[in-house]
Design a protein around this motif. Structure first.
Motif, PDB file in Angstrom:
ATOM      1  N   VAL A  53       6.969 -12.448 -13.219  1.00 35.90           N
ATOM      2  CA  VAL A  53       7.762 -11.697 -12.236  1.00 35.90           C
ATOM      3  C   VAL A  53       8.317 -12.655 -11.197  1.00 35.90           C
ATOM      4  CG1 VAL A  53       7.622  -9.967 -10.393  1.00 35.90           C
ATOM      5  CG2 VAL A  53       6.437  -9.577 -12.576  1.00 35.90           C
ATOM      6  N   SER A  54       9.592 -12.515 -10.881  1.00 33.52           N
ATOM      7  CA  SER A  54      10.205 -13.376  -9.868  1.00 33.52           C
ATOM      8  C   SER A  54      10.136 -12.760  -8.476  1.00 33.52           C
ATOM      9  CB  SER A  54      11.662 -13.662 -10.226  1.00 33.52           C
ATOM     10  OG  SER A  54      12.382 -12.450 -10.452  1.00 33.52           O
ATOM     11  N   HIS A  55      10.308 -11.435  -8.376  1.00 36.16           N
ATOM     12  CA  HIS A  55      10.351 -10.744  -7.084  1.00 36.16           C
ATOM     13  C   HIS A  55       9.429  -9.531  -7.119  1.00 36.16           C
ATOM     14  CE1 HIS A  55      14.206 -12.850  -7.457  1.00 36.16           C
ATOM     15  NE2 HIS A  55      14.306 -12.832  -6.134  1.00 36.16           N
ATOM     16  N   ALA A  56       8.499  -9.461  -6.170  1.00 38.44           N
ATOM     17  CA  ALA A  56       7.632  -8.289  -6.047  1.00 38.44           C
ATOM     18  C   ALA A  56       7.785  -7.711  -4.647  1.00 38.44           C
ATOM     19  CB  ALA A  56       6.178  -8.654  -6.306  1.00 38.44           C
ATOM     20  N   PHE A  57       8.127  -6.444  -4.577  1.00 35.51           N
ATOM     21  CA  PHE A  57       8.302  -5.751  -3.298  1.00 35.51           C
ATOM     22  C   PHE A  57       7.258  -4.650  -3.181  1.00 35.51           C
ATOM     23  CE2 PHE A  57      12.471  -7.410  -4.458  1.00 35.51           C
ATOM     24  CZ  PHE A  57      12.870  -8.040  -3.288  1.00 35.51           C
ATOM     25  N   ALA A  58       6.684  -4.510  -1.996  1.00 35.47           N
ATOM     26  CA  ALA A  58       5.705  -3.451  -1.743  1.00 35.47           C
ATOM     27  C   ALA A  58       6.022  -2.849  -0.380  1.00 35.47           C
ATOM     28  CB  ALA A  58       4.290  -3.995  -1.786  1.00 35.47           C
ATOM     29  N   ALA A  59       6.856  -1.826  -0.384  1.00 38.29           N
ATOM     30  CA  ALA A  59       7.340  -1.229   0.859  1.00 38.29           C
ATOM     31  C   ALA A  59       6.433  -0.095   1.313  1.00 38.29           C
ATOM     32  CB  ALA A  59       8.778  -0.716   0.668  1.00 38.29           C
ATOM     33  N   PHE A  60       5.789  -0.271   2.453  1.00 37.11           N
ATOM     34  CA  PHE A  60       4.982   0.777   3.098  1.00 37.11           C
ATOM     35  C   PHE A  60       3.952   1.390   2.156  1.00 37.11           C
ATOM     36  CE2 PHE A  60       9.264   0.869   5.126  1.00 37.11           C
ATOM     37  CZ  PHE A  60       8.885   0.298   6.327  1.00 37.11           C
ATOM     38  N   VAL A  61       3.256   0.546   1.437  1.00 38.94           N
ATOM     39  CA  VAL A  61       2.271   1.058   0.480  1.00 38.94           C
ATOM     40  C   VAL A  61       0.898   0.410   0.625  1.00 38.94           C
ATOM     41  CG1 VAL A  61       2.993  -0.542  -1.361  1.00 38.94           C
ATOM     42  CG2 VAL A  61       1.829   1.587  -1.951  1.00 38.94           C
ATOM     43  N   LEU A  62       0.831  -0.899   0.877  1.00 38.94           N
ATOM     44  CA  LEU A  62      -0.460  -1.585   0.796  1.00 38.94           C
ATOM     45  C   LEU A  62      -1.440  -1.140   1.874  1.00 38.94           C
ATOM     46  CD1 LEU A  62       0.561  -5.211  -0.231  1.00 38.94           C
ATOM     47  CD2 LEU A  62      -0.232  -3.327  -1.654  1.00 38.94           C
ATOM     48  N   PHE A  63      -0.955  -0.684   3.029  1.00 43.26           N
ATOM     49  CA  PHE A  63      -1.880  -0.232   4.067  1.00 43.26           C
ATOM     50  C   PHE A  63      -2.552   1.089   3.693  1.00 43.26           C
ATOM     51  CE2 PHE A  63       2.410   1.116   5.453  1.00 43.26           C
ATOM     52  CZ  PHE A  63       2.247   2.487   5.528  1.00 43.26           C
ATOM     53  N   MET A  64      -2.075   1.742   2.633  1.00 41.26           N
ATOM     54  CA  MET A  64      -2.713   2.970   2.153  1.00 41.26           C
ATOM     55  C   MET A  64      -3.638   2.720   0.974  1.00 41.26           C
ATOM     56  SD  MET A  64       0.350   5.784   2.420  1.00 41.26           S
ATOM     57  CE  MET A  64       1.589   4.802   1.576  1.00 41.26           C
ATOM     58  N   VAL A  65      -3.720   1.468   0.538  1.00 43.29           N
ATOM     59  CA  VAL A  65      -4.531   1.116  -0.636  1.00 43.29           C
ATOM     60  C   VAL A  65      -5.907   0.651  -0.175  1.00 43.29           C
ATOM     61  CG1 VAL A  65      -4.703  -0.406  -2.635  1.00 43.29           C
ATOM     62  CG2 VAL A  65      -2.466   0.466  -1.919  1.00 43.29           C
ATOM     63  N   PRO A  66      -6.980   1.326  -0.594  1.00 41.99           N
ATOM     64  CA  PRO A  66      -8.321   0.912  -0.167  1.00 41.99           C
ATOM     65  C   PRO A  66      -8.648  -0.527  -0.523  1.00 41.99           C
ATOM     66  CG  PRO A  66      -8.391   3.103  -1.165  1.00 41.99           C
ATOM     67  CD  PRO A  66      -7.016   2.561  -1.406  1.00 41.99           C
ATOM     68  N   GLN A  67      -8.116  -1.025  -1.627  1.00 37.52           N
ATOM     69  CA  GLN A  67      -8.368  -2.402  -2.054  1.00 37.52           C
ATOM     70  C   GLN A  67      -7.057  -3.191  -2.025  1.00 37.52           C
ATOM     71  OE1 GLN A  67     -10.205  -1.162  -5.869  1.00 37.52           O
ATOM     72  NE2 GLN A  67     -12.008  -2.315  -5.196  1.00 37.52           N
ATOM     73  N   ALA A  68      -6.519  -3.345  -0.823  1.00 40.28           N
ATOM     74  CA  ALA A  68      -5.210  -3.979  -0.684  1.00 40.28           C
ATOM     75  C   ALA A  68      -5.212  -5.420  -1.177  1.00 40.28           C
ATOM     76  CB  ALA A  68      -4.751  -3.928   0.772  1.00 40.28           C
ATOM     77  N   ARG A  69      -6.310  -6.131  -0.961  1.00 38.36           N
ATOM     78  CA  ARG A  69      -6.343  -7.529  -1.405  1.00 38.36           C
ATOM     79  C   ARG A  69      -6.397  -7.628  -2.929  1.00 38.36           C
ATOM     80  NH1 ARG A  69      -9.746 -11.255   2.932  1.00 38.36           N
ATOM     81  NH2 ARG A  69      -8.440 -10.722   4.744  1.00 38.36           N
TER      82      ARG A  69
END
Length: 288
Positions: free
Chosen positions: A129-145
């Motif tokens: 993958v060349s480009h990965a975008f995560a818009a307004f999602v990771l702060f809702m993921v319990p295991q963000a790391r």
């Protein structure tokens, strides 16, 4: 009582998906999405893209921004994949794809909507993958790391390393409005942004901790347009994810009090309608 963080369930997002489409082309996520795409393109040109992931795609705002700004530059073999955990949200993207193509936006033929959990990107090989975008999602993921580790795994080593661009909220008027439930029912707790994801330093720290480099973090102003005060108050009170859970045991009279307080607040900040609620997004960018 501990303060609950934003962490809506998949069922809530399934219910929210149709309403969220109202914000797809003129909502608070548009300006941050355009900024994420712009900054990513400056680091890793889309003309060299292998695959673009719109993780937690929602109504496809990042996908739309990427196609509009750089779609004609994409190599023929480049993939554009819109990922979301919510099947209903993915169906909304399918519907949008169909409409965009019917309206002449043929670049949407490249878009692949896919149900996928951001903590498990096993559908994508290492370095693909060349480009990965995560818009307004990771702060809702319990295991963000875990999600960030997965993103880093799939990003390419080529061209100096693939790029991740993510966004979060520093603050917004609509989040303030959600908290108005507690003015009528003080025993309730309104969801808040996790502290780590509400500051530039916190987001930089998350990217550093998961091995990203050349990190750059900045703010972007965002807006939620409204036609009249009552309409936007009712939309936030009844359609935002998490609100049903907060208000399910409230009486009609209590809900009306909350709505009236919301309207008073909006009028105090924006004396003229139509208008725009304001917010400040944080955009973080890093290389593999």
């Amino acid at each position: 009582m501990s303060q609950p963080h934003i962490n809506s369930s998949n069922d809530e997002w399934n219910k929210f998906a149709p309403s969220f489409m109202k914000l797809a082309t003129d909502g608070p996520g548009v300006a941050p999405a355009q900024n994420m795409v712009k900054v990513a393109a400056e680091v890793f040109p889309f003309s060299s893209a292998s695959a673009i992931l719109d993780i937690g795609c929602g109504p496809g705002q990042v996908t739309a921004a990427a196609l509009e700004a750089h779609g004609l530059e994409l190599p023929e073999t480049a993939r554009v994949v819109a990922l979301d955990l919510s099947p209903v949200m993915i169906q909304q993207v399918e519907n949008r794809k169909k409409t965009e193509i019917e309206n002449g936006a043929t670049l949407w033929n490249k878009v692949e909507p896919m149900i996928c959990n951001c903590t498990d990107l096993s559908a994508f090989p290492d370095n693909s993958v060349s480009h990965a975008f995560a818009a307004f999602v990771l702060f809702m993921v319990p295991q963000a790391r875990v999600a960030l580790d997965e993103i880093r795994r799939v990003l390419t080593n080529e061209n100096g390393g693939g790029i991740v661009a993510l966004s979060s909220w520093q603050g917004s008027e609509w989040m303030e409005l959600i908290g108005f439930v507690t003015k009528v029912r003080p025993e309730k707790s309104a969801p808040k942004m996790p502290p780590t994801w509400a500051t530039l330093e916190g987001i930089r720290g998350e990217l550093e901790a998961t091995g990203f480099r050349d990190i750059e973090v900045h703010t972007v102003e965002a807006f939620m347009p409204f036609n009249n005060y009552d309409e936007i108050a009712r939309f936030i009170l009844t359609q935002f994810p998490g609100m049903n859970k907060m208000t399910s045991d409230m009486s009609r009279e209590e809900l009306e009090k909350v709505r009236n307080l919301m309207v008073e607040f909006i009028k105090s900040r924006h004396p003229v309608a139509p208008g725009r609620l304001t917010g400040t997004a944080i955009v973080g960018v890093g290389r593999k």
